[in-house]
Write a protein that holds these residues in place. Sequence first.
Motif, PDB file in Angstrom:
ATOM      1  N   VAL A  13     -12.409  21.412 -13.079  1.00  0.00           N
ATOM      2  CA  VAL A  13     -11.658  20.226 -13.476  1.00  0.00           C
ATOM      3  C   VAL A  13     -10.760  20.626 -14.643  1.00  0.00           C
ATOM      4  N   ILE A  14      -9.468  20.439 -14.480  1.00  0.00           N
ATOM      5  CA  ILE A  14      -8.534  20.791 -15.568  1.00  0.00           C
ATOM      6  C   ILE A  14      -8.208  19.505 -16.319  1.00  0.00           C
ATOM      7  N   GLY A  15      -8.732  19.398 -17.545  1.00  0.00           N
ATOM      8  CA  GLY A  15      -8.497  18.200 -18.349  1.00  0.00           C
ATOM      9  C   GLY A  15      -9.802  17.503 -18.672  1.00  0.00           C
ATOM     10  N   ALA A  16      -9.988  17.207 -19.960  1.00  0.00           N
ATOM     11  CA  ALA A  16     -11.244  16.566 -20.385  1.00  0.00           C
ATOM     12  C   ALA A  16     -10.974  15.189 -20.976  1.00  0.00           C
ATOM     13  N   GLY A  17      -9.982  14.463 -20.426  1.00  0.00           N
ATOM     14  CA  GLY A  17      -9.808  13.052 -20.761  1.00  0.00           C
ATOM     15  C   GLY A  17     -10.741  12.239 -19.873  1.00  0.00           C
ATOM     16  N   GLY A  18     -10.465  10.937 -19.802  1.00  0.00           N
ATOM     17  CA  GLY A  18     -11.353  10.056 -19.027  1.00  0.00           C
ATOM     18  C   GLY A  18     -11.440  10.449 -17.563  1.00  0.00           C
ATOM     19  N   ALA A  19     -10.308  10.766 -16.941  1.00  0.00           N
ATOM     20  CA  ALA A  19     -10.319  11.082 -15.509  1.00  0.00           C
ATOM     21  C   ALA A  19     -11.105  12.365 -15.260  1.00  0.00           C
ATOM     22  N   GLY A  20     -10.845  13.382 -16.097  1.00  0.00           N
ATOM     23  CA  GLY A  20     -11.521  14.671 -15.919  1.00  0.00           C
ATOM     24  C   GLY A  20     -13.024  14.525 -16.089  1.00  0.00           C
ATOM     25  N   CYS A  38     -10.117  22.486 -20.974  1.00  0.00           N
ATOM     26  CA  CYS A  38      -9.133  21.648 -21.665  1.00  0.00           C
ATOM     27  C   CYS A  38      -8.368  22.445 -22.700  1.00  0.00           C
ATOM     28  N   LYS A  39      -7.104  22.066 -22.793  1.00  0.00           N
ATOM     29  CA  LYS A  39      -6.137  22.787 -23.618  1.00  0.00           C
ATOM     30  C   LYS A  39      -6.435  22.612 -25.108  1.00  0.00           C
ATOM     31  N   SER A  40      -6.920  21.402 -25.467  1.00  0.00           N
ATOM     32  CA  SER A  40      -7.216  21.168 -26.886  1.00  0.00           C
ATOM     33  C   SER A  40      -8.737  21.104 -27.062  1.00  0.00           C
ATOM     34  N   MET A  49      -7.372   8.236 -27.650  1.00  0.00           N
ATOM     35  CA  MET A  49      -6.432   7.470 -28.482  1.00  0.00           C
ATOM     36  C   MET A  49      -6.204   6.064 -27.931  1.00  0.00           C
ATOM     37  N   ALA A  50      -6.690   5.787 -26.721  1.00  0.00           N
ATOM     38  CA  ALA A  50      -6.423   4.478 -26.106  1.00  0.00           C
ATOM     39  C   ALA A  50      -7.061   3.393 -26.944  1.00  0.00           C
ATOM     40  N   GLU A  51      -6.281   2.381 -27.199  1.00  0.00           N
ATOM     41  CA  GLU A  51      -6.698   1.414 -28.195  1.00  0.00           C
ATOM     42  C   GLU A  51      -7.132   0.095 -27.566  1.00  0.00           C
ATOM     43  N   ILE A 207      -7.067  18.238 -10.871  1.00  0.00           N
ATOM     44  CA  ILE A 207      -6.128  18.206 -11.997  1.00  0.00           C
ATOM     45  C   ILE A 207      -6.239  16.836 -12.668  1.00  0.00           C
ATOM     46  N   ALA A 208      -6.481  16.851 -13.979  1.00  0.00           N
ATOM     47  CA  ALA A 208      -6.599  15.589 -14.744  1.00  0.00           C
ATOM     48  C   ALA A 208      -5.963  15.818 -16.112  1.00  0.00           C
ATOM     49  N   THR A 209      -4.722  16.279 -16.075  1.00  0.00           N
ATOM     50  CA  THR A 209      -4.075  16.783 -17.295  1.00  0.00           C
ATOM     51  C   THR A 209      -3.233  15.747 -18.034  1.00  0.00           C
ATOM     52  N   GLU A 224      -0.185  18.250 -26.425  1.00  0.00           N
ATOM     53  CA  GLU A 224      -0.632  18.851 -25.151  1.00  0.00           C
ATOM     54  C   GLU A 224       0.118  18.319 -23.929  1.00  0.00           C
ATOM     55  N   TYR A 225       0.862  17.198 -24.114  1.00  0.00           N
ATOM     56  CA  TYR A 225       1.340  16.476 -22.927  1.00  0.00           C
ATOM     57  C   TYR A 225       2.693  16.979 -22.447  1.00  0.00           C
ATOM     58  N   THR A 226       2.612  18.143 -21.821  1.00  0.00           N
ATOM     59  CA  THR A 226       3.812  18.879 -21.417  1.00  0.00           C
ATOM     60  C   THR A 226       3.918  18.962 -19.886  1.00  0.00           C
ATOM     61  N   CYS A 387       8.506   6.663 -25.630  1.00  0.00           N
ATOM     62  CA  CYS A 387       8.101   7.201 -24.321  1.00  0.00           C
ATOM     63  C   CYS A 387       6.585   7.367 -24.307  1.00  0.00           C
ATOM     64  N   HIS A 388       5.929   6.745 -23.352  1.00  0.00           N
ATOM     65  CA  HIS A 388       4.486   6.565 -23.468  1.00  0.00           C
ATOM     66  C   HIS A 388       3.692   7.095 -22.278  1.00  0.00           C
ATOM     67  N   TYR A 389       4.178   6.827 -21.076  1.00  0.00           N
ATOM     68  CA  TYR A 389       3.319   7.040 -19.910  1.00  0.00           C
ATOM     69  C   TYR A 389       4.182   7.381 -18.705  1.00  0.00           C
ATOM     70  N   SER A 428      -4.725   1.895 -17.200  1.00  0.00           N
ATOM     71  CA  SER A 428      -4.916   3.344 -17.151  1.00  0.00           C
ATOM     72  C   SER A 428      -6.397   3.679 -17.340  1.00  0.00           C
ATOM     73  N   LEU A 429      -7.031   3.064 -18.327  1.00  0.00           N
ATOM     74  CA  LEU A 429      -8.443   3.411 -18.541  1.00  0.00           C
ATOM     75  C   LEU A 429      -9.262   3.095 -17.289  1.00  0.00           C
ATOM     76  N   SER A 430      -8.941   1.985 -16.630  1.00  0.00           N
ATOM     77  CA  SER A 430      -9.682   1.667 -15.401  1.00  0.00           C
ATOM     78  C   SER A 430      -9.323   2.649 -14.284  1.00  0.00           C
TER      79      SER A 430
HETATM   80  P1  FAD Z   1      -5.854  12.612 -20.905  1.00  0.00           P
HETATM   81  O1  FAD Z   1      -6.847  11.737 -21.564  1.00  0.00           O
HETATM   82  O2  FAD Z   1      -4.466  12.564 -21.402  1.00  0.00           O
HETATM   83  O3  FAD Z   1      -6.438  14.081 -20.944  1.00  0.00           O
HETATM   84  C1  FAD Z   1      -5.709  15.179 -20.461  1.00  0.00           C
HETATM   85  C2  FAD Z   1      -6.539  16.425 -20.639  1.00  0.00           C
HETATM   86  O4  FAD Z   1      -5.886  17.487 -19.990  1.00  0.00           O
HETATM   87  C3  FAD Z   1      -6.750  16.860 -22.078  1.00  0.00           C
HETATM   88  O5  FAD Z   1      -8.083  17.289 -22.209  1.00  0.00           O
HETATM   89  C4  FAD Z   1      -5.791  18.042 -22.237  1.00  0.00           C
HETATM   90  O6  FAD Z   1      -6.196  18.953 -23.231  1.00  0.00           O
HETATM   91  C5  FAD Z   1      -5.903  18.627 -20.838  1.00  0.00           C
HETATM   92  N1  FAD Z   1      -4.828  19.520 -20.424  1.00  0.00           N
HETATM   93  C6  FAD Z   1      -3.491  19.256 -20.313  1.00  0.00           C
HETATM   94  N2  FAD Z   1      -2.853  20.343 -19.851  1.00  0.00           N
HETATM   95  C7  FAD Z   1      -3.779  21.321 -19.663  1.00  0.00           C
HETATM   96  C8  FAD Z   1      -3.741  22.675 -19.219  1.00  0.00           C
HETATM   97  N3  FAD Z   1      -2.612  23.253 -18.859  1.00  0.00           N
HETATM   98  N4  FAD Z   1      -4.894  23.384 -19.160  1.00  0.00           N
HETATM   99  C9  FAD Z   1      -6.073  22.821 -19.553  1.00  0.00           C
HETATM  100  N5  FAD Z   1      -6.168  21.544 -19.978  1.00  0.00           N
HETATM  101  C10 FAD Z   1      -5.038  20.809 -20.024  1.00  0.00           C
HETATM  102  N6  FAD Z   1      -4.287   3.108 -21.568  1.00  0.00           N
HETATM  103  C11 FAD Z   1      -5.044   1.990 -21.363  1.00  0.00           C
HETATM  104  O7  FAD Z   1      -5.423   1.693 -20.231  1.00  0.00           O
HETATM  105  N7  FAD Z   1      -5.407   1.203 -22.409  1.00  0.00           N
HETATM  106  C12 FAD Z   1      -5.037   1.478 -23.677  1.00  0.00           C
HETATM  107  O8  FAD Z   1      -5.414   0.752 -24.586  1.00  0.00           O
HETATM  108  C13 FAD Z   1      -4.228   2.643 -23.923  1.00  0.00           C
HETATM  109  N8  FAD Z   1      -3.825   2.992 -25.181  1.00  0.00           N
HETATM  110  C14 FAD Z   1      -3.143   4.175 -25.392  1.00  0.00           C
HETATM  111  C15 FAD Z   1      -2.807   4.581 -26.686  1.00  0.00           C
HETATM  112  C16 FAD Z   1      -2.135   5.786 -26.913  1.00  0.00           C
HETATM  113  C17 FAD Z   1      -1.779   6.187 -28.313  1.00  0.00           C
HETATM  114  C18 FAD Z   1      -1.778   6.625 -25.824  1.00  0.00           C
HETATM  115  C19 FAD Z   1      -1.044   7.913 -26.036  1.00  0.00           C
HETATM  116  C20 FAD Z   1      -2.109   6.231 -24.537  1.00  0.00           C
HETATM  117  C21 FAD Z   1      -2.780   5.004 -24.309  1.00  0.00           C
HETATM  118  N9  FAD Z   1      -3.124   4.593 -23.008  1.00  0.00           N
HETATM  119  C22 FAD Z   1      -3.878   3.459 -22.808  1.00  0.00           C
HETATM  120  C23 FAD Z   1      -2.852   5.464 -21.881  1.00  0.00           C
HETATM  121  C24 FAD Z   1      -4.096   6.254 -21.565  1.00  0.00           C
HETATM  122  O9  FAD Z   1      -4.797   6.556 -22.742  1.00  0.00           O
HETATM  123  C25 FAD Z   1      -3.764   7.553 -20.851  1.00  0.00           C
HETATM  124  O10 FAD Z   1      -2.893   7.307 -19.806  1.00  0.00           O
HETATM  125  C26 FAD Z   1      -5.042   8.124 -20.286  1.00  0.00           C
HETATM  126  O11 FAD Z   1      -5.988   8.267 -21.305  1.00  0.00           O
HETATM  127  C27 FAD Z   1      -4.820   9.444 -19.596  1.00  0.00           C
HETATM  128  O12 FAD Z   1      -6.091   9.929 -19.266  1.00  0.00           O
HETATM  129  P2  FAD Z   1      -6.273  11.240 -18.399  1.00  0.00           P
HETATM  130  O13 FAD Z   1      -7.734  11.416 -18.222  1.00  0.00           O
HETATM  131  O14 FAD Z   1      -5.396  11.159 -17.220  1.00  0.00           O
HETATM  132  O15 FAD Z   1      -5.703  12.368 -19.345  1.00  0.00           O
END
Ligand code: FAD
Length: 639
Positions: A13-20, A38-40, A49-51, A207-209, A224-226, A387-389, A428-430
């Motif tokens: 699993v690439i990415g340790a956010g909620g989806a990953g 995860c990259k960070s 950071m989701a609030e 992929i959950a990046t 990290e969000y490239t 620019c947010h999402y 997004s969180l859901s």
């Molecule tokens: P992320 O949580 O973004 O995680 C991505 C992971 O991928 C990270 O671990 C990163 O290090 C890793 N990664 C990236 N590239 C690589 C690579 N090349 N190799 C290895 N690892 C890599 N949404 C809501 O629903 N409610 C909210 O209240 C809300 N508030 C927000 C507030 C802020 C400030 C921000 C920025 C976003 C907010 N969002 C909110 C949006 C939501 O938080 C994100 O869309 C969501 O968390 C994305 O989750 P994800 O699991 O897809 O990826």
Amino acid sequence: MPEVERHKYDVVVIGAGGAGLRAVIEAREHGLSVAVVCKSLFGKAHTVMAEGGCAAAMGNANEKDNWQTHFKDTMRGGKFLNNWRMAELHAQEAPDRVWELETYGALFDRTKDGRISQRNFGGHTYPRLAHVGDRTGLEIIRTMQQKIVSLQQEDFAQTGDYEARIKIFAECTITELLKDGDKIAGAFGYWRESGRFILFETPAVVIATGGVGKSYKVTSNSWEYTGDGHALALRAGASLINMEFLQFHPTGMVWPPSVKGILVTEGVRGDGGVLKNSDGKRFMFDYIPPVFKGQYAESIEEADQWLKDNDSARRTPDLLPRDEVARAINEEVKAGRGTPHGGVYLDIASRLPADQIVKRLPSMHHQFKELADVDITKEPMEVGPTCHYVMGGIEVDPDTQAATVPGLFAAGECAGGLHGSNRLGGNSLSDLLVFGRRAGLGAASYVEQLPGRPKVSDTDLAAAAKAAVTPFDPPQEGIGENPYTLHMELQQVMNDLVGIIRKEHELKQAIEKLAELRDRYDHVTVEGHRQFNPGWHLALDMRNMLLISECVAQGALLRTESRGGHTRDDHPGMDPVWRNKLLVCTVDPDDVGFSVPSVTVTPEAQVPMREDLLRLFDLAELEKYYTSADLAALRGTEP
Ligand code: FAD
């Protein structure tokens, strides 16, 4: 070839956010061995950071809420471009996923009678966001990490090794996916600190990046969000959809310059905060678009009544979907009614007692005090779009999250479809929970039925390693390009020419500039060696940002209408002909080396919505989105 550390897993699993993390839990629960990369730092992702909260039709704050209403709100928010099957699964499964988090140990804020509290958010008919103050993402990540630790403890009890089935590789960046024929066979990357190479041999990659915001100058996104996952998938032969749709969140900080773009949660407006221009006017009443006419309050009295009791009045237009609010703010500033620093005012101070503001919005209170020396219990905030999402992402099967390459899955922000042209806040969180779980399940089922393990060839491994070190190769004399300069120029181009309001001639100019930046990228040069070298990391990230920016710009040029997160000044209306068209981005896999390949964008028809779901809407509402031919077909008559 340089030395490469090797690992073998059933699923990576690439990415340790909620989806990953949700995918990791699911794949592990099916008995598979999983690496999460995860990259960070582990735990530092956008999810944390989701609030504001996580949208789920639990009906706790208003029992009229149900999955059908959530489904309809999501489709309206996305202006009917959404993948309806994803929107259906998301609305149906989100409440269970939130409950499940509590079984892992999460504790959401409560209503007076002890149920999970739910707050108002833009575009949601009822209060629907389960939340923990304004730190919801932190609780979600904390809980899933805790669940992972508990699974590791079970593994230890069984095998004597905590990491027998789940191992975390933090501060490790994946730069390439490797295939055996058409199937995924591995993922290649490097450790940020040592620069040493690492290979994961695996038949399945999730992929959950997350997002792509770092291609823009003003953004809520962190470093990290490239767009790595988007680019990895493209280069591996998968397709992306909807890349022209970027969400500019209406409320980012505008002052001081060093923090411009940092997010101000929509929860401020959900809890009663209102937008005002420099004349002190609540201007959002002037910006209710025709598609939402009749659904929003038309006077201050009505909007304030709704806040007290959302059954007795229509909702405030301060909580229109984000694309509408961002455009309205843009208009007010352009008309000279902005704040001294080029935003508008967001006022919670005159709406809630100070102790309530600090209790409900502790992070916002802290953020403004620390970063801007503004006390939000006493003064309004200055805010503007950021620019947010990214709504666009990897094209996936809605049920399994499988991409078009066998063995490749995607979930969360990097996957496309669910949100159509515009995401509702909280969705997004859901999304992460519902589709993270489905991706883990999809990957597990794929691995279980695979007859043999695909193999990584030495040639492909050597090519991935060579591409990674290319920026160290001295270019022809005199044309070495600095990755920081290229990045700044890219951010400026995207901000100025592919931003919130777009025009044909500017998009064409952007595409020319991107081509020039791509050519210059072939000469990108970094100094030093592989040990912690941020210049080198950025050089590799630029390869992804340039590719993804090209998808955004090309899609934006082709889509000659305005819808959700894509606004064309020269095509201001929503055109029903575009409602069922997806723009699909691909690259020629033979064109992939170190250079940034060129992108092909092709229109593709959406699968028509299932009839029982269509019947949830009034025909009068569909008339705002569908062509007369579509409507005639729905009515069973000739146009
Ligand atoms: P992320 O949580 O973004 O995680 C991505 C992971 O991928 C990270 O671990 C990163 O290090 C890793 N990664 C990236 N590239 C690589 C690579 N090349 N190799 C290895 N690892 C890599 N949404 C809501 O629903 N409610 C909210 O209240 C809300 N508030 C927000 C507030 C802020 C400030 C921000 C920025 C976003 C907010 N969002 C909110 C949006 C939501 O938080 C994100 O869309 C969501 O968390 C994305 O989750 P994800 O699991 O897809 O990826």
